[in-house]
Scaffold this active site. Structure first.
Site, PDB file in Angstrom:
ATOM      1  N   TYR A 151       0.840  -1.199   0.000  1.00  0.00           N
ATOM      2  CA  TYR A 151       0.000   0.000   0.000  1.00  0.00           C
ATOM      3  C   TYR A 151       0.882   1.259   0.000  1.00  0.00           C
ATOM      4  CZ  TYR A 151      -3.286   3.515   1.854  1.00  0.00           C
ATOM      5  OH  TYR A 151      -4.036   4.639   2.046  1.00  0.00           O
ATOM      6  N   LYS A 155       1.166   4.556  -2.728  1.00  0.00           N
ATOM      7  CA  LYS A 155       0.978   5.958  -2.351  1.00  0.00           C
ATOM      8  C   LYS A 155       2.264   6.758  -2.616  1.00  0.00           C
ATOM      9  CE  LYS A 155      -3.308   5.951  -0.952  1.00  0.00           C
ATOM     10  NZ  LYS A 155      -4.344   6.726  -1.644  1.00  0.00           N
TER      11      LYS A 155
HETATM   12  N1  LIG Z   1      -8.574   5.661   6.133  1.00  0.00           N
HETATM   13  C1  LIG Z   1      -7.273   5.867   6.306  1.00  0.00           C
HETATM   14  O1  LIG Z   1      -6.678   5.563   7.373  1.00  0.00           O
HETATM   15  C2  LIG Z   1      -6.454   6.514   5.215  1.00  0.00           C
HETATM   16  C3  LIG Z   1      -5.162   6.979   5.526  1.00  0.00           C
HETATM   17  C4  LIG Z   1      -4.396   7.564   4.533  1.00  0.00           C
HETATM   18  C5  LIG Z   1      -4.898   7.706   3.266  1.00  0.00           C
HETATM   19  N2  LIG Z   1      -6.167   7.233   2.966  1.00  0.00           N
HETATM   20  C6  LIG Z   1      -6.644   7.387   1.608  1.00  0.00           C
HETATM   21  O2  LIG Z   1      -7.775   8.234   1.606  1.00  0.00           O
HETATM   22  C7  LIG Z   1      -8.596   7.927   0.462  1.00  0.00           C
HETATM   23  C8  LIG Z   1     -10.026   7.741   0.917  1.00  0.00           C
HETATM   24  O3  LIG Z   1     -10.102   6.622   1.802  1.00  0.00           O
HETATM   25  P1  LIG Z   1     -11.246   6.451   2.911  1.00  0.00           P
HETATM   26  O4  LIG Z   1     -10.568   6.261   4.202  1.00  0.00           O
HETATM   27  O5  LIG Z   1     -12.269   7.505   2.741  1.00  0.00           O
HETATM   28  O6  LIG Z   1     -11.799   5.016   2.541  1.00  0.00           O
HETATM   29  P2  LIG Z   1     -13.100   4.545   1.746  1.00  0.00           P
HETATM   30  O7  LIG Z   1     -14.315   5.142   2.377  1.00  0.00           O
HETATM   31  O8  LIG Z   1     -12.984   3.066   1.681  1.00  0.00           O
HETATM   32  O9  LIG Z   1     -12.903   5.179   0.311  1.00  0.00           O
HETATM   33  C9  LIG Z   1     -12.212   4.519  -0.730  1.00  0.00           C
HETATM   34  C10 LIG Z   1     -12.825   4.952  -2.038  1.00  0.00           C
HETATM   35  O10 LIG Z   1     -12.148   4.304  -3.138  1.00  0.00           O
HETATM   36  C11 LIG Z   1     -13.134   3.760  -3.997  1.00  0.00           C
HETATM   37  N3  LIG Z   1     -12.630   2.634  -4.786  1.00  0.00           N
HETATM   38  C12 LIG Z   1     -11.893   1.575  -4.361  1.00  0.00           C
HETATM   39  N4  LIG Z   1     -11.658   0.729  -5.387  1.00  0.00           N
HETATM   40  C13 LIG Z   1     -12.280   1.274  -6.486  1.00  0.00           C
HETATM   41  C14 LIG Z   1     -12.407   0.886  -7.842  1.00  0.00           C
HETATM   42  N5  LIG Z   1     -11.852  -0.258  -8.307  1.00  0.00           N
HETATM   43  N6  LIG Z   1     -13.114   1.682  -8.698  1.00  0.00           N
HETATM   44  C15 LIG Z   1     -13.698   2.830  -8.237  1.00  0.00           C
HETATM   45  N7  LIG Z   1     -13.606   3.261  -6.958  1.00  0.00           N
HETATM   46  C16 LIG Z   1     -12.904   2.489  -6.096  1.00  0.00           C
HETATM   47  C17 LIG Z   1     -14.245   3.318  -3.043  1.00  0.00           C
HETATM   48  O11 LIG Z   1     -15.418   3.053  -3.788  1.00  0.00           O
HETATM   49  P3  LIG Z   1     -16.447   1.873  -3.367  1.00  0.00           P
HETATM   50  O12 LIG Z   1     -17.389   2.478  -2.375  1.00  0.00           O
HETATM   51  O13 LIG Z   1     -17.120   1.508  -4.658  1.00  0.00           O
HETATM   52  O14 LIG Z   1     -15.634   0.745  -2.802  1.00  0.00           O
HETATM   53  C18 LIG Z   1     -14.308   4.558  -2.156  1.00  0.00           C
HETATM   54  O15 LIG Z   1     -15.010   5.598  -2.790  1.00  0.00           O
HETATM   55  C19 LIG Z   1      -7.959   6.693  -0.188  1.00  0.00           C
HETATM   56  O16 LIG Z   1      -7.104   7.105  -1.234  1.00  0.00           O
HETATM   57  C20 LIG Z   1      -7.115   6.109   0.947  1.00  0.00           C
HETATM   58  O17 LIG Z   1      -6.044   5.323   0.449  1.00  0.00           O
HETATM   59  C21 LIG Z   1      -6.960   6.669   3.928  1.00  0.00           C
END
Ligand SMILES: NC(=O)c1ccc[n+]([C@@H]2O[C@H](COP(=O)([O-])OP(=O)(O)OC[C@H]3O[C@@H](n4cnc5c(N)ncnc54)[C@H](OP(=O)(O)O)[C@@H]3O)[C@@H](O)[C@H]2O)c1
Length: 246
Positions: A151, A155
């Protein structure tokens, strides 16, 4: 509108079911918003936003790169796009060496799709002469650990691409900013053991909104992670290994 983005009329949220993505929208000044494109695999109602703008759902599958050019054209079909927020992401899991398919999905979504979409959007924004793009990187890209390096590597690639593109875009009126959150309580991390400095999506949304409005190109959420990233990158391997083991 030049760098120093203030009050967008048109926004695209790519990964519109993302809890962080939706929290960012909530903290943006939306008084001039007329259209917000919500791009996702499945329809995603936006909760907690009062705006008279049109919220337009668009189907988006990150792994289908052949569809991305057409997808980006749709975002510009009604006129200018002021702001794009790229919030797609897949965590993968810790089992690289036993579940490479999962790592491959994270690579495709987090690096290939997010970078490609970012570049396509930037090109169209240059044609219109303005625009800002926010991509969500991660604190995990700071330095490889033994548990989330697949992961983290996706990033790190995305982060590098975004900063490089931002350099290339200087003088065009278009800019890219990179947000590096730490551990955030969302659907993505549900059930996992929380890391130090864990925050809510709301906190990240607030930091992201002010990053977008600023002229900065990189932001951390929470901000304490900025000095921590510097310390982490300077630590000797044995020390880093010891303190980063979870
Ligand atoms: N949560 C954390 O601790 C954290 C920390 C650092 C960075 N981030 C980053 O922040 C961003 C948002 O994450 P979040 O925490 O809000 O998690 P989240 O609610 O799981 O959001 C992930 C998003 O990615 C979409 N996605 C995944 N695979 C996809 C695909 N094949 N095609 C289209 N859409 C897809 C999901 O859509 P679906 O609803 O269709 O699955 C969802 O909209 C991500 O880039 C994540 O890596 C998160």
């Amino acid at each position: 509108m030049l760098n120093g983005f203030k009050s967008p009329q048109t926004i695209a949220l790519i990964g519109s079911t993302s809890e962080i993505g939706q929290a960012i929208l909530k903290h943006l000044p939306l008084e001039n918003l007329s259209t917000c494109y919500l791009a996702s695999r499945s329809p995603s109602p936006i909760v907690g936003i009062s705006s008279k703008a049109a919220f337009v759902p668009i189907a988006f599958e990150a792994t289908d790169t052949h569809s991305h050019e057409k997808f980006v054209q749709q975002l510009f079909s009604q006129g200018d796009l002021d702001l794009a927020i790229i919030a797609i992401g897949a965590l993968g899991n810790d089992s690289t060496l036993s579940d490479e398919a999962n790592a491959l999905n994270a690579m495709q979504v987090n690096y290939v799709a997010a970078s490609y979409i970012m570049a396509l959007i930037a090109k169209k924004m240059v044609e219109q002469g303005h625009g800002r793009i926010l991509v969500i990187s991660s604190f995990a890209q700071t330095r490889p650990r033994n548990d989330n390096f697949a992961y983290g590597s996706t990033k790190a690639g995305l982060d590098f691409m975004a900063r490089g593109l931002n350099e290339k875009l200087r003088g065009t009126g278009v800019s890219v900013c990179v947000l590096r959150p730490g551990f955030v309580r969302t659907r993505m991390t549900h059930g996992m053991v929380e890391a130090p400095f864990t925050v809510s999506a709301e906190v990240v949304g607030k930091v992201a909104a002010s990053l977008i409005k600023s002229k900065k190109s990189v932001g951390y959420a929470p901000s304490i992670l900025k000095p921590l990233a510097l310390i982490f990158s300077l630590l000797p391997p044995a020390v880093f290994r010891k303190i980063s083991q979870r």
